[in-house]
Design an enzyme around this catalytic site. Structure first.
Site, PDB file in Angstrom:
ATOM      1  N   SER A 182      68.568   7.289  22.153  1.00 15.72           N
ATOM      2  CA  SER A 182      67.287   7.355  21.456  1.00 15.72           C
ATOM      3  C   SER A 182      67.397   7.257  19.942  1.00 15.72           C
ATOM      4  O   SER A 182      66.444   6.855  19.288  1.00 15.72           O
ATOM      5  CB  SER A 182      66.537   8.630  21.850  1.00 15.72           C
ATOM      6  OG  SER A 182      67.359   9.758  21.706  1.00 15.72           O
ATOM      7  N   HIS A 210      63.852   5.079  27.279  1.00 19.91           N
ATOM      8  CA  HIS A 210      63.580   4.010  26.315  1.00 19.91           C
ATOM      9  C   HIS A 210      63.774   2.603  26.886  1.00 19.91           C
ATOM     10  O   HIS A 210      63.571   1.619  26.181  1.00 19.91           O
ATOM     11  CB  HIS A 210      64.466   4.181  25.073  1.00 19.91           C
ATOM     12  CG  HIS A 210      64.232   5.477  24.374  1.00 19.91           C
ATOM     13  ND1 HIS A 210      63.208   5.681  23.485  1.00 19.91           N
ATOM     14  CD2 HIS A 210      64.878   6.676  24.473  1.00 19.91           C
ATOM     15  CE1 HIS A 210      63.234   6.927  23.052  1.00 19.91           C
ATOM     16  NE2 HIS A 210      64.240   7.549  23.642  1.00 19.91           N
ATOM     17  N   LYS A 241      56.258   6.832  26.824  1.00 20.17           N
ATOM     18  CA  LYS A 241      56.773   5.911  25.805  1.00 20.17           C
ATOM     19  C   LYS A 241      56.197   4.523  26.080  1.00 20.17           C
ATOM     20  O   LYS A 241      55.013   4.316  25.840  1.00 20.17           O
ATOM     21  CB  LYS A 241      58.291   6.002  25.774  1.00 20.17           C
ATOM     22  CG  LYS A 241      58.682   7.360  25.168  1.00 20.17           C
ATOM     23  CD  LYS A 241      60.136   7.713  25.215  1.00 20.17           C
ATOM     24  CE  LYS A 241      60.327   9.064  24.503  1.00 20.17           C
ATOM     25  NZ  LYS A 241      61.479   9.814  24.951  1.00 20.17           N
TER      26      LYS A 241
HETATM   27  C1  LIG Z   1      61.631  11.310  25.081  1.00 16.94           C
HETATM   28  C2  LIG Z   1      62.829  11.532  25.921  1.00 16.94           C
HETATM   29  C3  LIG Z   1      62.847  12.490  26.934  1.00 16.94           C
HETATM   30  C4  LIG Z   1      61.719  13.466  27.115  1.00 16.94           C
HETATM   31  O1  LIG Z   1      60.613  12.849  27.670  1.00 16.94           O
HETATM   32  P1  LIG Z   1      59.164  13.493  27.416  1.00 16.94           P
HETATM   33  O2  LIG Z   1      58.313  12.873  28.463  1.00 16.94           O
HETATM   34  O3  LIG Z   1      58.789  13.131  26.035  1.00 16.94           O
HETATM   35  O4  LIG Z   1      59.330  14.976  27.608  1.00 16.94           O
HETATM   36  C5  LIG Z   1      63.947  12.562  27.750  1.00 16.94           C
HETATM   37  N1  LIG Z   1      65.015  11.762  27.557  1.00 16.94           N
HETATM   38  C6  LIG Z   1      65.062  10.854  26.557  1.00 16.94           C
HETATM   39  C7  LIG Z   1      66.260   9.988  26.390  1.00 16.94           C
HETATM   40  C8  LIG Z   1      63.971  10.730  25.703  1.00 16.94           C
HETATM   41  O5  LIG Z   1      64.014   9.860  24.700  1.00 16.94           O
END
Ligand SMILES: *Cc1c(COP(=O)(O)O)cnc(C)c1O
Length: 387
Positions: A182, A210, A241
């Site tokens: 990320s 992602h 996302k």
């Molecule tokens: C954003 C993210 C999460 C958490 O997901 P949410 O739905 O925002 O709680 C988990 N793992 C990764 C790699 C992320 O980027």
């Protein structure tokens, strides 16, 4: 030690944070999440969101959410195992399973909760978790809660992972990795990781927060990008996302999903998310599948940004994904660069330790299909001017 006043102790910690330049504050977003946003009363061009496909404010999703309200009301009202599992959740699970070509899928309220629930449902005392050092915080927290042995290996260091796997006495072995990291934007070497797992009787948990919607044929995610399938994969992706809404899911075979329904505490002991969100996500999935132009746009913007910044004094880290980190190095320099962009009407977050290793402070530029070529040109120009 004598007891302290909790309030005074907390105030002292906050003051120390402030003095070290580490106190974080929140900007106030007054508009929907888009490329152009209103923040604290001013308009900006933003490169901050994980809304990679530009769907968070799509009117078709708003319409689907309204239809979901008309059909299901607003609240989930109960947990899934009592009477909160609605038709909307069930249809979405079936659609997600088909989309990622797995037998079944299970919805969670957030990605954080999915990771906590899955890792601790599958491993415990006597088992071992092997994790990339740059994994998302939720995966690390999950490993600690699981009570399994927790071994971290240097980023993408297959040799280090193999040494750990060779010597572990653990019964169940789970290798855990972000598919797309990320803060770096690079893609995990999934084929090599799977090969190690096969050789050492381990399973491979892939967090595709992602990659889902962005990578692979029709946005089916990182496993599609590598064209890989194996019953050693445990696949997780998030829906807040690229999918533009909220939530997460885990996909795999019948045994995995039934185990999670029985054991995953963050699935069992929480109220189901509003069914209207699941209903909106059905439309989101159709858009992800149908609108290839969004991924084409992203690919073009990535090339444009990388070519544009080739002559900049800071290096763009190696990345083929919409996460394009510009390595600045020092914390103060990264903050100053981010502030000078903001003064020019451009929002790009500075990411500092402990989120990233010491000495690797960076601007995390994230691109969206809601950006246009002119937006990226403006960012490149502003960065070159700041240099
Ligand atoms: C954003 C993210 C999460 C958490 O997901 P949410 O739905 O925002 O709680 C988990 N793992 C990764 C790699 C992320 O980027």
């Amino acid at each position: 030690m004598p007891p302290v006043s909790l309030h005074d102790d907390l105030a002292a910690e906050l003051a120390a944070r402030e003095a070290g330049g580490l106190r974080r504050s929140r900007r106030l977003l007054e508009s929907p999440q888009r490329a152009r946003v209103t923040v604290d009363g001013r308009e900006y061009l933003a490169f901050c969101s994980n809304d990679y496909l530009g769907l968070a404010a799509d009117p078709r999703l708003s319409a689907a959410a309204n239809e979901g309200i008309a059909r299901y009301g607003v609240g989930g009202g109960a947990s899934h195992l009592i009477l909160g599992h609605s038709t909307a959740h069930h249809e979405l699970e079936e659609a997600l399973a088909r989309f990622v070509r797995q037998p079944r899928a299970l919805l969670f309220s957030t990605g954080y909760m999915a990771n906590m629930g899955v890792v601790s449902a599958l491993t415990g005392h006597g088992d071992a978790i092997f994790a990339d050092r740059l994994n998302h915080a939720s995966l690390n927290d999950a490993a600690l809660v699981s009570r399994a042995a927790f071994k971290r290996y240097a980023h993408n260091d297959l040799g280090a992972l193999e040494r750990l796997l060779k010597t572990t006495p653990a019964r169940r072995r789970l290798v855990v990795t972000d598919a797309v990291f990320s803060m770096d934007g690079d893609i995990a070497p999934v084929a090599a990781l799977l090969e190690l797992c096969e050789r050492h009787d381990a399973y491979l948990f892939i967090d595709d927060a992602h990659g889902f919607g962005v990578l692979g044929e029709a946005g089916r995610g990182t496993l599609a990008y590598f064209n890989m399938a194996s019953d050693r994969f445990i696949y997780m992706a998030t829906l807040g996302k690229a999918a533009g809404v909220a939530g997460a899911f885990v996909a795999g075979d019948e045994t995995l999903i039934e185990t999670l329904i029985q054991n995953a505490r963050t699935y069992i002991y929480t109220t189901a998310t509003p069914p209207l969100l699941a209903h909106a996500l059905l439309t989101s999935l159709q858009i992800i599948l149908a609108e290839e132009w969004r991924r084409e746009r992203l690919r073009a913007l990535i090339v444009q940004l990388r070519e544009g910044l080739a002559a900049a004094p800071w290096m763009l880290m190696s990345s083929d994904t919409p996460i394009q980190p510009l390595l600045v190095g020092g914390n103060d320099e990264a903050l100053a660069l981010s502030a000078s962009l903001a003064a020019a009407g451009l929002l790009v977050p500075a990411i500092r330790p402990p989120t990233v290793p010491q000495g690797t402070a960076r601007l995390r530029i994230s691109l969206s299909a809601d950006h246009e070529a002119a937006d990226v040109a403006r960012l490149v120009e502003a960065l070159l001017a700041a240099a």
